[in-house]
Motif scaffolding. Structure first.
Motif, PDB file in Angstrom:
ATOM      1  N   LEU A 121       0.774  -1.069  -0.042  1.00  0.00           N
ATOM      2  CA  LEU A 121      -0.145   0.051  -0.019  1.00  0.00           C
ATOM      3  C   LEU A 121       0.776   1.259   0.027  1.00  0.00           C
ATOM      4  O   LEU A 121       0.547   2.077  -0.613  1.00  0.00           O
ATOM      5  CB  LEU A 121      -0.988   0.084   1.324  1.00  0.00           C
ATOM      6  CG  LEU A 121      -1.959  -0.894   1.090  1.00  0.00           C
ATOM      7  CD1 LEU A 121      -2.914  -1.171   2.389  1.00  0.00           C
ATOM      8  CD2 LEU A 121      -2.809  -0.677   0.006  1.00  0.00           C
ATOM      9  N   ALA A 122       1.980   1.437   0.559  1.00  0.00           N
ATOM     10  CA  ALA A 122       2.828   2.493   0.820  1.00  0.00           C
ATOM     11  C   ALA A 122       3.356   2.780  -0.722  1.00  0.00           C
ATOM     12  O   ALA A 122       3.738   3.606  -1.199  1.00  0.00           O
ATOM     13  CB  ALA A 122       3.877   2.243   1.641  1.00  0.00           C
ATOM     14  N   SER A 123       3.797   1.389  -1.373  1.00  0.00           N
ATOM     15  CA  SER A 123       4.451   1.437  -2.778  1.00  0.00           C
ATOM     16  C   SER A 123       3.247   2.161  -3.611  1.00  0.00           C
ATOM     17  O   SER A 123       3.509   2.903  -4.496  1.00  0.00           O
ATOM     18  CB  SER A 123       4.755   0.350  -3.310  1.00  0.00           C
ATOM     19  OG  SER A 123       5.760  -0.158  -2.340  1.00  0.00           O
ATOM     20  N   ALA A 124       2.136   1.712  -3.474  1.00  0.00           N
ATOM     21  CA  ALA A 124       0.913   2.181  -4.396  1.00  0.00           C
ATOM     22  C   ALA A 124       0.737   3.804  -4.042  1.00  0.00           C
ATOM     23  O   ALA A 124       0.636   4.345  -4.952  1.00  0.00           O
ATOM     24  CB  ALA A 124      -0.352   1.525  -4.264  1.00  0.00           C
ATOM     25  N   LYS A 125       1.040   4.101  -2.870  1.00  0.00           N
ATOM     26  CA  LYS A 125       0.665   5.480  -2.538  1.00  0.00           C
ATOM     27  C   LYS A 125       1.720   6.449  -3.078  1.00  0.00           C
ATOM     28  O   LYS A 125       1.555   7.335  -3.848  1.00  0.00           O
ATOM     29  CB  LYS A 125       0.550   5.879  -1.214  1.00  0.00           C
ATOM     30  CG  LYS A 125       0.214   7.147  -0.749  1.00  0.00           C
ATOM     31  CD  LYS A 125       0.309   7.434   0.845  1.00  0.00           C
ATOM     32  CE  LYS A 125      -0.061   8.769   1.277  1.00  0.00           C
ATOM     33  NZ  LYS A 125       1.068   9.464   1.923  1.00  0.00           N
ATOM     34  N   ASN A 126       3.041   5.905  -2.990  1.00  0.00           N
ATOM     35  CA  ASN A 126       4.107   6.628  -3.462  1.00  0.00           C
ATOM     36  C   ASN A 126       4.154   6.609  -4.871  1.00  0.00           C
ATOM     37  O   ASN A 126       4.987   7.643  -5.549  1.00  0.00           O
ATOM     38  CB  ASN A 126       5.313   5.977  -2.910  1.00  0.00           C
ATOM     39  CG  ASN A 126       5.636   6.160  -1.342  1.00  0.00           C
ATOM     40  OD1 ASN A 126       4.830   7.360  -0.906  1.00  0.00           O
ATOM     41  ND2 ASN A 126       6.264   5.483  -0.772  1.00  0.00           N
ATOM     42  N   ALA A 127       3.585   5.735  -5.420  1.00  0.00           N
ATOM     43  CA  ALA A 127       3.809   5.651  -6.991  1.00  0.00           C
ATOM     44  C   ALA A 127       2.496   6.661  -7.731  1.00  0.00           C
ATOM     45  O   ALA A 127       2.609   6.834  -8.929  1.00  0.00           O
ATOM     46  CB  ALA A 127       3.470   4.154  -7.536  1.00  0.00           C
ATOM     47  N   GLY A 128       1.654   6.796  -6.920  1.00  0.00           N
ATOM     48  CA  GLY A 128       0.639   7.770  -7.373  1.00  0.00           C
ATOM     49  C   GLY A 128      -0.793   6.986  -7.626  1.00  0.00           C
ATOM     50  O   GLY A 128      -1.517   7.786  -8.387  1.00  0.00           O
ATOM     51  N   MET A 129      -0.772   5.937  -7.442  1.00  0.00           N
ATOM     52  CA  MET A 129      -2.128   4.899  -7.623  1.00  0.00           C
ATOM     53  C   MET A 129      -3.189   5.632  -6.961  1.00  0.00           C
ATOM     54  O   MET A 129      -3.171   5.653  -5.675  1.00  0.00           O
ATOM     55  CB  MET A 129      -1.739   3.505  -7.628  1.00  0.00           C
ATOM     56  CG  MET A 129      -0.547   2.876  -8.502  1.00  0.00           C
ATOM     57  SD  MET A 129      -0.832   1.297  -8.851  1.00  0.00           S
ATOM     58  CE  MET A 129      -1.969   1.207 -10.035  1.00  0.00           C
ATOM     59  N   VAL A 130      -4.390   5.658  -7.787  1.00  0.00           N
ATOM     60  CA  VAL A 130      -5.543   6.254  -6.884  1.00  0.00           C
ATOM     61  C   VAL A 130      -6.666   5.214  -6.840  1.00  0.00           C
ATOM     62  O   VAL A 130      -7.393   5.406  -5.932  1.00  0.00           O
ATOM     63  CB  VAL A 130      -6.075   7.561  -7.464  1.00  0.00           C
ATOM     64  CG1 VAL A 130      -4.845   8.716  -7.158  1.00  0.00           C
ATOM     65  CG2 VAL A 130      -6.319   7.404  -8.888  1.00  0.00           C
ATOM     66  N   LYS A 131      -6.788   4.134  -7.700  1.00  0.00           N
ATOM     67  CA  LYS A 131      -7.678   3.204  -7.770  1.00  0.00           C
ATOM     68  C   LYS A 131      -7.253   1.981  -7.215  1.00  0.00           C
ATOM     69  O   LYS A 131      -6.438   1.188  -7.957  1.00  0.00           O
ATOM     70  CB  LYS A 131      -8.114   3.062  -9.135  1.00  0.00           C
ATOM     71  CG  LYS A 131      -8.765   4.295  -9.731  1.00  0.00           C
ATOM     72  CD  LYS A 131      -9.113   3.811 -11.482  1.00  0.00           C
ATOM     73  CE  LYS A 131      -9.900   4.947 -12.043  1.00  0.00           C
ATOM     74  NZ  LYS A 131     -10.072   4.707 -13.358  1.00  0.00           N
ATOM     75  N   ILE A 132      -7.632   1.666  -5.916  1.00  0.00           N
ATOM     76  CA  ILE A 132      -7.120   0.592  -5.314  1.00  0.00           C
ATOM     77  C   ILE A 132      -7.950   0.014  -4.528  1.00  0.00           C
ATOM     78  O   ILE A 132      -9.196   0.571  -4.034  1.00  0.00           O
ATOM     79  CB  ILE A 132      -6.203   0.874  -4.205  1.00  0.00           C
ATOM     80  CG1 ILE A 132      -4.710   1.840  -4.585  1.00  0.00           C
ATOM     81  CG2 ILE A 132      -5.686  -0.406  -3.306  1.00  0.00           C
ATOM     82  CD1 ILE A 132      -3.930   2.126  -3.615  1.00  0.00           C
ATOM     83  N   GLY A 133      -8.515  -1.435  -4.883  1.00  0.00           N
ATOM     84  CA  GLY A 133      -9.448  -2.274  -4.381  1.00  0.00           C
ATOM     85  C   GLY A 133      -8.974  -3.421  -3.683  1.00  0.00           C
ATOM     86  O   GLY A 133      -7.840  -3.799  -4.132  1.00  0.00           O
ATOM     87  N   PHE A 134      -9.782  -3.918  -2.818  1.00  0.00           N
ATOM     88  CA  PHE A 134      -9.469  -5.091  -2.160  1.00  0.00           C
ATOM     89  C   PHE A 134     -10.387  -6.193  -2.517  1.00  0.00           C
ATOM     90  O   PHE A 134     -11.739  -6.218  -2.656  1.00  0.00           O
ATOM     91  CB  PHE A 134      -9.335  -5.019  -0.568  1.00  0.00           C
ATOM     92  CG  PHE A 134      -8.305  -4.417  -0.158  1.00  0.00           C
ATOM     93  CD1 PHE A 134      -7.182  -4.795   0.100  1.00  0.00           C
ATOM     94  CD2 PHE A 134      -8.464  -2.904   0.129  1.00  0.00           C
ATOM     95  CE1 PHE A 134      -6.130  -3.986   0.642  1.00  0.00           C
ATOM     96  CE2 PHE A 134      -7.572  -2.169   0.640  1.00  0.00           C
ATOM     97  CZ  PHE A 134      -6.450  -2.598   0.853  1.00  0.00           C
ATOM     98  N   VAL A 135      -9.884  -7.499  -2.963  1.00  0.00           N
ATOM     99  CA  VAL A 135     -10.634  -8.581  -3.519  1.00  0.00           C
ATOM    100  C   VAL A 135     -11.291  -9.379  -2.143  1.00  0.00           C
ATOM    101  O   VAL A 135     -10.326  -9.789  -1.270  1.00  0.00           O
ATOM    102  CB  VAL A 135      -9.939  -9.656  -4.292  1.00  0.00           C
ATOM    103  CG1 VAL A 135     -10.746 -10.635  -4.961  1.00  0.00           C
ATOM    104  CG2 VAL A 135      -9.703  -8.641  -5.622  1.00  0.00           C
ATOM    105  N   GLN A 136     -12.429  -9.649  -2.040  1.00  0.00           N
ATOM    106  CA  GLN A 136     -12.761 -10.460  -1.090  1.00  0.00           C
ATOM    107  C   GLN A 136     -13.828 -11.529  -1.480  1.00  0.00           C
ATOM    108  O   GLN A 136     -14.531 -11.564  -2.478  1.00  0.00           O
ATOM    109  CB  GLN A 136     -13.683  -9.568  -0.244  1.00  0.00           C
ATOM    110  CG  GLN A 136     -14.391 -10.225   1.054  1.00  0.00           C
ATOM    111  CD  GLN A 136     -15.267  -9.198   1.987  1.00  0.00           C
ATOM    112  OE1 GLN A 136     -15.610  -8.255   1.580  1.00  0.00           O
ATOM    113  NE2 GLN A 136     -15.503  -9.842   3.132  1.00  0.00           N
ATOM    114  N   GLU A 137     -13.179 -12.862  -0.797  1.00  0.00           N
ATOM    115  CA  GLU A 137     -14.041 -13.947  -1.424  1.00  0.00           C
ATOM    116  C   GLU A 137     -15.111 -14.546  -0.270  1.00  0.00           C
ATOM    117  O   GLU A 137     -15.186 -14.032   0.647  1.00  0.00           O
ATOM    118  CB  GLU A 137     -12.999 -15.348  -1.313  1.00  0.00           C
ATOM    119  CG  GLU A 137     -12.041 -14.920  -2.625  1.00  0.00           C
ATOM    120  CD  GLU A 137     -10.986 -16.075  -2.751  1.00  0.00           C
ATOM    121  OE1 GLU A 137     -11.088 -17.154  -1.876  1.00  0.00           O
ATOM    122  OE2 GLU A 137     -10.057 -15.987  -3.271  1.00  0.00           O
TER     123      GLU A 137
END
Length: 137
Positions: A121-137
């Motif tokens: 999640l820190a890598s995604a934030k630092n890379a500038g990703m804004v669309k993050i979702g969690f897969v739930q089964e």
């Protein structure tokens, strides 16, 4: 007076207000302590209503499936990747089209270490990703 004398033949008709005053003082103190904490504003960025939504001209790209297994291994679209390489991969996806980013779908094993997820999640934030979702089964 509040004291009954021996000369009075009937029961005392005065109300004992001491417990009522005690309760009111306790409530007053509680409200005095809690009122300042209720006056601090909390800033929340809520989405605003738009009368003219922007037209959807581009087809959204395929989502990125990122899976974290129980041993802490990270898989980027079913290909094993070290955690250190994730930020570069994410930055490349963001640079491809910053206005139409793919969704990062994170699937974690229930026994996975939370520290690995925090690094992802820190890598995604630092890379500038804004669309993050969690897969739930």
């Amino acid at each position: 007076m509040a004291f009954a004398s021996k000369s009075s033949a009937g029961p005392m008709a005065d109300i004992n207000v001491t417990p009522l005053v005690d309760v009111m003082l306790v409530l007053l103190i509680i409200f005095m302590v809690t009122a300042p904490t209720l006056s601090y504003p909390i800033e929340i960025d809520l989405p605003q209503k738009s009368l003219n939504p922007p037209p959807q001209t581009k087809e959204p790209p395929e989502p990125i499936r990122l899976r974290i297994d129980a041993s802490g291994q990270v898989y980027w679209n079913e290909a094993a990747q070290p955690i250190a390489a994730l930020r570069g991969l994410m930055e490349a996806e963001v640079q491809r089209d910053p206005t139409n980013q793919p969704t990062l779908e994170i699937d974690t094993d229930p026994n996975a270490d939370y520290g690995v997820l925090a690094k992802v999640l820190a890598s995604a934030k630092n890379a500038g990703m804004v669309k993050i979702g969690f897969v739930q089964e």
